[in-house]
Motif scaffolding. Structure first.
Motif, mmCIF file in Angstrom:
data_model
loop_
_atom_site.group_PDB
_atom_site.id
_atom_site.type_symbol
_atom_site.label_atom_id
_atom_site.label_comp_id
_atom_site.label_asym_id
_atom_site.label_seq_id
_atom_site.Cartn_x
_atom_site.Cartn_y
_atom_site.Cartn_z
ATOM 1 N N MET A 78 0.831 -1.195 0.000
ATOM 2 C CA MET A 78 0.000 0.000 0.000
ATOM 3 C C MET A 78 0.872 1.253 0.000
ATOM 4 N N ILE B 137 7.674 -2.250 -4.523
ATOM 5 C CA ILE B 137 6.257 -2.503 -4.729
ATOM 6 C C ILE B 137 6.011 -3.881 -5.316
ATOM 7 N N HIS C 75 -8.235 -0.914 -3.844
ATOM 8 C CA HIS C 75 -7.362 -0.612 -4.988
ATOM 9 C C HIS C 75 -5.929 -0.680 -4.503
ATOM 10 N N MET C 77 -1.891 -1.098 -5.830
ATOM 11 C CA MET C 77 -0.968 -1.118 -6.968
ATOM 12 C C MET C 77 -0.075 -2.353 -6.842
ATOM 13 N N SER C 80 4.081 0.169 -9.755
ATOM 14 C CA SER C 80 3.795 1.596 -9.915
ATOM 15 C C SER C 80 4.800 2.209 -10.866
ATOM 16 N N GLY C 81 4.500 3.422 -11.286
ATOM 17 C CA GLY C 81 5.454 4.128 -12.127
ATOM 18 C C GLY C 81 6.625 4.673 -11.341
ATOM 19 N N GLU C 82 6.403 4.877 -10.055
ATOM 20 C CA GLU C 82 7.472 5.450 -9.237
ATOM 21 C C GLU C 82 8.751 4.623 -9.323
ATOM 22 N N CYS C 85 11.263 5.531 -11.874
ATOM 23 C CA CYS C 85 11.894 6.853 -11.820
ATOM 24 C C CYS C 85 12.986 6.907 -10.764
ATOM 25 N N SER C 98 2.895 -0.412 -14.979
ATOM 26 C CA SER C 98 2.175 -0.297 -13.724
ATOM 27 C C SER C 98 0.984 -1.241 -13.808
ATOM 28 N N CYS D 118 -1.624 4.962 -18.882
ATOM 29 C CA CYS D 118 -0.580 4.998 -17.855
ATOM 30 C C CYS D 118 -0.070 3.602 -17.494
ATOM 31 N N SER D 131 5.842 12.114 -16.632
ATOM 32 C CA SER D 131 6.749 11.290 -15.850
ATOM 33 C C SER D 131 6.017 10.087 -15.260
ATOM 34 N N ALA D 132 6.679 8.939 -15.299
ATOM 35 C CA ALA D 132 6.085 7.712 -14.768
ATOM 36 C C ALA D 132 5.753 7.814 -13.293
ATOM 37 N N ASP D 133 6.441 8.689 -12.575
ATOM 38 C CA ASP D 133 6.182 8.719 -11.131
ATOM 39 C C ASP D 133 4.847 9.362 -10.774
ATOM 40 N N VAL D 135 2.299 7.788 -11.581
ATOM 41 C CA VAL D 135 1.544 6.591 -11.193
ATOM 42 C C VAL D 135 2.134 6.125 -9.867
ATOM 43 N N THR D 136 1.456 6.507 -8.787
ATOM 44 C CA THR D 136 1.992 6.358 -7.442
ATOM 45 C C THR D 136 1.443 5.108 -6.782
ATOM 46 N N ILE D 137 2.179 4.637 -5.812
ATOM 47 C CA ILE D 137 1.686 3.470 -5.090
ATOM 48 C C ILE D 137 0.574 3.839 -4.131
ATOM 49 N N GLY D 140 -2.451 5.778 -6.559
ATOM 50 C CA GLY D 140 -2.735 5.319 -7.909
ATOM 51 C C GLY D 140 -2.270 6.317 -8.949
ATOM 52 N N GLY D 304 -7.852 6.568 -10.902
ATOM 53 C CA GLY D 304 -6.519 6.188 -10.445
ATOM 54 C C GLY D 304 -6.102 4.788 -10.818
#
Lengths: 316, 316, 316, 316
Positions: A78, B137, C75, C77, C80-82, C85, C98, D118, D131-133, D135-137, D140, D304
């Motif tokens: 999460m 993640i 929901h 993930m 993630s995209g993070e 980066c 993601s 995304c 930026s990919a970030d 899309v956050t954990i 979302g 998200g």
């Protein structure tokens, strides 16, 4: 080892009455064979701790599909630590955490878990004669749920290494364990299973999975043969933990496909821990040549649930 | 009780270095303060068992929304007993089981759980200097996950009843616990917290929830004040279990909103059990006038997870 | 508007027979009122598309606790995209994705969903006289599950704005909608609900939630009064979508607490969409002064499930 | 059919710029190729409805483990009909319902789903250069989540049956689809894919699963070859739905293991529907000799989230 006598299905069905503990500890009882673990027994178990060594007997939970898995345990992050290592992480403020969600259908063949007595029924009844419909879909188990163990279990554990007396690395699917095996292991190890003990059975089934791969549910697994039920009753075993399921599968019977669960849980009120592992414990027992220890269970306190994933502890 | 001295935020930030255990047990260490629980300590803890009485310290898991709950624990039946009581149930064959699925985001304010050391970061680092991005993640925690406790914890537990020394039924949100409170409780109860002990703090917060209702997350909760950190370090506490979260909230600081978690976990490698309950244990301690006991933790063996729901056991 | 006549509970109970569609489309029928949507009706609905404008009628799914939420939608993930980066992200190779896990108990008061006909029973029976025990715990619905809509629904939709004829921003909990309201809206808007139509009811209940906050389940909600059932039957409505639940709550009856669901689904085989929103659609209908459109439903194809979350589409 | 020319990896990497739609519809754009679906296009699509026949193109969701499944979709009953058929069911009062919980990691190989833009990144960037970030954990997707399709999609669908032009029952893992295949199918069927169309590709992969069993993820799957990317761009395809994943696997490239996803989603903003099925639609297209239809998508309105399970509808 003497050749085991295999009871007929009619004879095993008679165990439902001859081995029954219904009413033995009162009509309100929900503890079954754990009544055999007295305060004195607990204190004796604690007195076994000498080396101050604690060993877990749970398999690792793994979020992966396999031949013996129906729903893999779920593990979702999460919050992760990665977020806090991004170039601009400091802009989010100083609080940095990770957190996760876990979920599981714990009555699987690969998750170390204890069955509550409401997990199995016979002809619409559960242990001590209660109606199965007290395990409801909308509110869970209204009686005999795992919350009866909210204070945990402390008793003496005895490890019997069945692979040693059989002279094998592991038992295979369909290999049944008989009273003769249990007594051969007792004799070889110099121990005796007594009233209130937790019986820890090493069949090598977890080792097999690690070394030779998962065996599909359909093929089966090793475990106790129904012929062991009178022995378990006579000895007053309170809990059995095996590194497979308890029941040899196929069971050899047509109606009773899991007689250790069916007779054991329903008639005897016997507590069963499936899918444990004793591969971490075994070398310590061998090295110290001691096969008894304090055995501790601390199930989740989740009222209405039919069991719990657990990490049984052996403390030497 | 002497008036507590409240450290400034700068002073608390200095605890990150002055109280640090990084490197103390080697650069590979993942156990933190649990290194203080030696084999000898475990054996001494077991020797405390006299009455043979085991008491659970977990709150019940309840699948219900409330002001202090974000995601209620999930409990779904996969098979119920009701099915086996239908008029034609016998036609389905003799196997009758119930089973369930459980799930939870266990780092909640109402679920008794232990935090793995990878749960909290400070400036991108976790305990012993590792990078936060090792908690990923996609694969969970690659280090310092809860699996480091796969063999459980056995140590001496000491219950301090802070409500008694404060003369209240329960502490309220924002009430901080200071070293002066801890020592007042020690003195009143005739005990002393020693190296390797599990410190069990009764603040009455669970009782408040039961009797006066849930308090929303935003309002806060009672807990240890940051001023207690040097005391915890000096005494060598290995684990703290509180019946609230550990940290008083609001904390009184701007950057450090949960300093017991932030300094304790990250710098000290201190193990924290949130949302325990000691209402079952307290009357036994009072009756027997004994405040120390064997304390046992058996977290789920779930590699990569940042903690575990648990049922801590006090054995007297 | 004429004063509505409120039927007694005995009269509403008689609707189970007087409004029954059991057997009307054959004893094997699982489609109920969707039998009224013929191929011709679908083609006519498509012919309504003139502006080429498509508008969603689903509320956003929000993973948050609230007074009208039991289990918030989940929901998580899974990637993630993070992660991609991070300073060393390129070392992980070029694949960067993601992904997420979603879950929900969709029969909530805040999730736009359609009820399968097996969702409600009366005296142990579901639509068309089938036994309720065909909705099993272990295998889901063996009949009348949502998979009967695997090809979706296309029909004419008619939006009736009840708030307008009542002269309010939104109806409040307990405000029932009567045939007189429906006909007043028809008259005011210049439309008439016909056989096979999807009736879209705007009560303003979603707007109220957005502007004045969630109302707890216990307080209730606005919706159709049981007195509307004969009207719905007579007009041949195939589907009702409301921006609250369908049923006014409290219903005013003792046995029938949700008579639109109970009589509508069980006796009539009527399809109900709960917790829609028409706040995006309404301004377009007003601007274009057109209140009919192609209405499309595409439930998840999940055999054995008792309904589905959906995004109903109005295409103008 | 002419022998296809296979581009080198360097050439495919150049598609990231030569086929890029970044900025084409403004720097705020999140819709990508769905900008090609104009109001006029939607109206034309609706005008294709003649027979009034609606056909679903989703596979059934099945809660079972298989070689191509990682997490099986979850389906738990929260209330069942069985409870209401127990001998004493009437004592529970007249309300009788069934309800369930569903959950899924929908980006699987067997769940019909649409990817939000995304879902895929290239070198830390998503479609339109974000930026990919984002899309956050913890929260979302902050941009380009599936909520951009909250109003659904209505456009012309064109079914191309690649198995027919190849003369096979199904394509096998590793069989790539080239522009030459697409044009051969167009010619054979007398259709032409035009700007804004949804391209529906029947490769027979779902039929293969039904008839010859699931193929493990590692072995691969059939799909579009990277060589088709310029064709898709030139024709202005808005959405592709295939009955496998979109990408042939193995792809034949080392960095670009899923170039249709990587170039298509990231550079072109192309919408992809994986794991559809056209086995229900195909016989109708053959019988009516029509290969174009109104194609409707109604993803879940879940802000998200990186896509949605869907039931695409073809309406003839």
């Amino acid at each position: 080892m003497a050749t085991p006598v295999i009871p007929s299905e009619v004879e095993v069905l008679e165990y439902f009455s001859s081995l029954s503990n219904w009413g033995r500890w009162g009509e309100d009882d929900q503890l079954g064979t754990l009544n055999l673990v007295t305060a004195e027994k607990r204190a004796q178990a604690a007195a076994l701790v000498r080396q101050g060594l604690t060993i877990g007997c749970a398999r690792p939970l793994v979020s992966a599909a396999a031949a013996d898995v129906v729903i893999p345990p779920l593990h979702f992050m999460m919050e992760s630590g990665e977020s806090h290592c991004l170039p601009h992480a400091h802009e989010r403020g100083p609080r940095q955490m990770s957190a996760d969600f876990i979920g599981m259908g714990f009555h699987g063949l690969t998750i170390t878990h204890i069955d509550a007595l409401c997990h199995i029924f016979w002809e619409g009844k559960m242990y001590n004669g209660r109606s199965a419909d007290l395990v409801t879909i909308s509110r869970g188990a209204l009686t005999e749920g795992i919350e009866v163990l909210k204070d945990g279990v402390v008793t003496r554990g005895v490890l019997l290494d069945i692979t040693k007396v059989r002279g094998v690395e592991w038992l295979e699917a369909g290999d049944g364990v008989f009273p003769e095996d249990l007594e051969a292991a007792e004799k070889a190890q110099g121990v005796r299973v007594e009233e209130g003990d937790a019986l820890c059975l090493r069949l090598g089934w977890f080792k097999r999975r690690e070394q030779a791969g998962a065996v599909s549910r359909e093929i089966g697994r090793p475990g106790l043969h129904a012929a062991s039920l009178p022995w378990l009753h006579e000895r007053g075993v309170s809990v059995i933990a095996a590194d497979a399921s308890q029941d040899v599968n196929p069971s050899g019977y047509s109606q009773l496909d899991i007689p250790i669960h069916q007779v054991g849980i329903v008639a005897m009120g016997l507590w069963l821990i499936d899918a444990a592992q004793f591969d971490d414990l075994l070398p310590h027992c061998e090295r110290l040549n001691r096969w008894t220890f304090m055995f501790v269970l601390a199930p989740l306190h989740f009222p209405g649930v039919t069991g719990s994933p657990i990490t049984p502890l052996a403390v030497l």
